[in-house]
Scaffold this active site. Structure first.
Site, PDB file in Angstrom:
ATOM      1  N   SER A 118       0.635  -1.290  -0.029  1.00 28.74           N
ATOM      2  CA  SER A 118       0.257   0.000   0.100  1.00 28.74           C
ATOM      3  C   SER A 118       0.796   1.055  -0.035  1.00 28.74           C
ATOM      4  O   SER A 118       0.303   2.297  -0.310  1.00 28.74           O
ATOM      5  CB  SER A 118      -0.888  -0.059   1.296  1.00 28.74           C
ATOM      6  OG  SER A 118      -0.218  -0.356   2.236  1.00 28.74           O
ATOM      7  N   HIS A 146      -5.100  -3.504  -2.371  1.00 28.67           N
ATOM      8  CA  HIS A 146      -5.067  -2.466  -3.405  1.00 28.67           C
ATOM      9  C   HIS A 146      -4.981  -3.204  -4.847  1.00 28.67           C
ATOM     10  O   HIS A 146      -4.688  -2.692  -5.676  1.00 28.67           O
ATOM     11  CB  HIS A 146      -3.640  -1.742  -3.173  1.00 28.67           C
ATOM     12  CG  HIS A 146      -3.825  -0.858  -2.023  1.00 28.67           C
ATOM     13  ND1 HIS A 146      -4.431   0.340  -2.375  1.00 28.67           N
ATOM     14  CD2 HIS A 146      -3.484  -0.874  -0.866  1.00 28.67           C
ATOM     15  CE1 HIS A 146      -4.363   1.171  -1.449  1.00 28.67           C
ATOM     16  NE2 HIS A 146      -3.739   0.448  -0.459  1.00 28.67           N
ATOM     17  N   LYS A 159     -11.821   0.439  -1.367  1.00 28.32           N
ATOM     18  CA  LYS A 159     -11.276   1.216  -2.173  1.00 28.32           C
ATOM     19  C   LYS A 159     -11.699   1.374  -3.615  1.00 28.32           C
ATOM     20  O   LYS A 159     -12.591   2.074  -3.790  1.00 28.32           O
ATOM     21  CB  LYS A 159      -9.564   0.484  -2.156  1.00 28.32           C
ATOM     22  CG  LYS A 159      -9.104   0.877  -0.654  1.00 28.32           C
ATOM     23  CD  LYS A 159      -7.888   0.139  -0.620  1.00 28.32           C
ATOM     24  CE  LYS A 159      -7.319   0.715   1.047  1.00 28.32           C
ATOM     25  NZ  LYS A 159      -6.499  -0.044   1.426  1.00 28.32           N
TER      26      LYS A 159
HETATM   27  C1  LIG Z   1      -6.409  -0.347   3.120  1.00 28.90           C
HETATM   28  C2  LIG Z   1      -5.885  -1.745   3.483  1.00 28.90           C
HETATM   29  C3  LIG Z   1      -6.554  -2.565   4.247  1.00 28.90           C
HETATM   30  C4  LIG Z   1      -7.738  -2.284   4.891  1.00 28.90           C
HETATM   31  O1  LIG Z   1      -8.983  -2.150   4.185  1.00 28.90           O
HETATM   32  P1  LIG Z   1     -10.117  -1.276   4.914  1.00 28.90           P
HETATM   33  O2  LIG Z   1     -11.241  -1.876   3.894  1.00 28.90           O
HETATM   34  O3  LIG Z   1      -9.836  -0.022   4.424  1.00 28.90           O
HETATM   35  O4  LIG Z   1     -10.270  -1.675   6.136  1.00 28.90           O
HETATM   36  C5  LIG Z   1      -6.146  -3.712   4.547  1.00 28.90           C
HETATM   37  N1  LIG Z   1      -4.855  -4.116   3.643  1.00 28.90           N
HETATM   38  C6  LIG Z   1      -4.306  -3.213   2.951  1.00 28.90           C
HETATM   39  C7  LIG Z   1      -3.012  -3.710   2.374  1.00 28.90           C
HETATM   40  C8  LIG Z   1      -4.805  -2.068   2.736  1.00 28.90           C
HETATM   41  O5  LIG Z   1      -4.115  -1.106   1.953  1.00 28.90           O
END
Ligand SMILES: *Cc1c(COP(=O)(O)O)cnc(C)c1O
Length: 398
Positions: free
Chosen positions: A181, A209, A240
């Site tokens: 990320s 992602h 996302k």
């Molecule tokens: C954003 C993210 C999460 C968490 O996801 P949410 O749905 O926002 O809680 C988990 N793992 C990674 C690698 C992320 O970038």
């Protein structure tokens, strides 16, 4: 005497270090150009990869579901909070990911922490990439299993750890983000999956992602590398690219039913409002019907990344729409971000503890819905401010 006085002292030390962060206030919908703290800015700070966060079809789906089923589910999933829409969404995701079954959690964070902590015990071992997401790290800690961290994307080091554990009792879990990320690079998943097979380990990937970004119609890294059947646990997010909120776990029917019984966020926290499930269903329709959105995302990504590199920015190993601009010190990253904002560009400064000390950066994420004109304007602002701050060498004035 205030027993919480030490918190104020710590905040003072953040201020002195230049890492104190005020929350920015988004005053419009999440769009390529949005209103933040009273200013119109180009938004390179969201995870809204496909522009679905306020897509009319998703908004309509949310409204219809709310009219029909209300604003809340009324209970946790295991009591009376499993609505038809929740089950429909899980069947939809399982089919999309080509797995037997799927369970949706309240967030990607709880999907990771709830799954890792549920399936392992103190007798087990976790082999984990050093840059894995905080939700994986928390899940590992909650499981009480022994944690063996390997250097970022270092397959040989991961193998060494697995080999050293080969005669130890306990289960082994090999776990990696699919796309990292903060760096935007992709895990060496084919090699990791082969290692898992060789050493009899469970293979788990967090595709937060990669969901909606990589693979056919955004099916993620397993599909991108054609590793169907070789990764036992696939986590994805609905927060996302999918544009709403939630996380999911895909895998065998037994895995999913076990999580129904032992996944603590699933058992002890209320399920999504119907609007969220309906929104996500509409988003999966769009992924299948309008793959050109994903193509537009990648076209913008290639364009923007090349322009950054041509301008002389250091962008690390990124291979995806996440493009970091490395600056070194956290205070510099935050000041860079602040000056960019003043000039009309919203890109977050990220420093320790989110990334290692000395690797502070601005993180940029382009979306499918940014226009060329907006990207060019962003590049112009970035270059101007970076020269002024000597992050890029100033142009000699002849
Ligand atoms: C954003 C993210 C999460 C968490 O996801 P949410 O749905 O926002 O809680 C988990 N793992 C990674 C690698 C992320 O970038």
């Amino acid at each position: 005497m205030n027993p919480l006085a030490y918190l104020g002292e710590q905040l003072d030390s953040f201020r002195q270090a230049g890492t104190y962060q005020r929350l920015r206030e988004l005053q419009s919908a999440c769009e390529p150009v949005c209103r933040v703290d009273g200013r119109e800015v180009i938004n390179l700070a969201s995870n809204n990869y496909l522009g679905l966060a306020n897509h009319p079809k998703l908004v309509e789906a949310a409204i219809q579901a709310t009219r029909r089923y209300g604003v809340g589910s009324g209970a946790v999933r295991t009591i009376s909070g499993t609505m038809t829409l929740h089950l429909e969404l899980e069947r939809r995701i399982a089919a999309f990911k080509q797995t037997e079954a799927c369970v949706v959690f309240q967030s990607g964070f709880t999907a990771n922490s709830g799954t890792v902590s549920a399936i392992l015990t103190a007798e087990d071992h976790i082999i984990s990439d050093e840059l894995n997401h905080a939700s994986i790290i928390d899940g590992c800690r909650l499981s009480r299993a022994k944690i063996h961290v390997f250097p970022h994307r270092d397959v040989a080091a991961a193998e060494e750890k697995l080999a050293a554990l080969a005669n130890e009792p306990g289960r082994k879990l090999l776990i990696s983000d699919g796309v990292f990320s903060m760096d935007g690079d992709i895990a060496p998943l084919p090699e990791l999956a082969a290692l898992a097979e060789r050493y009899g380990a469970i293979m788990m990937v967090d595709d937060a992602h990669a969901s909606g970004v990589l693979g056919r119609n955004g099916r993620g890294t397993v599909d991108h590398f054609n590793l169907h059947g070789k990764v036992h646990i696939q986590v994805g997010t609905l927060s996302k690219a999918i544009g709403a909120l939630g996380g999911y776990v895909c895998g065998s029917r037994d895995l999913i039913e076990f999580l129904y019984h032992r996944g603590r966020p699933f058992l002890f926290s209320t399920s999504h409002p119907p609007a969220v499930a309906a929104t996500c269903l509409a988003a999966f329709d769009l992924l299948e019907q309008e793959p050109e959105r994903i193509e537009a995302l990648w076209e913008n990504t290639r364009y923007f990344k090349k322009a950054l590199n041509d301008a002389g920015f250091r962008t690390g190993e990124s291979e995806t729409p996440i493009t970091p601009i490395l600056v070194g010190e956290a205070a510099v990253a935050h000041e860079f971000s602040r000056q960019l904002f003043e000039e009309g560009l919203f890109a977050t400064g990220i420093g320790f503890p989110t990334v290692p000390k000395g690797k502070a950066r601005i993180r940029t994420i382009v979306t499918a819905t940014h226009t060329r004109e907006q990207l060019d304007r962003a590049l112009d602002i970035l270059t101007r401010v970076a020269r002024r701050m000597r992050i890029l060498t100033p142009v000699a004035t002849a």
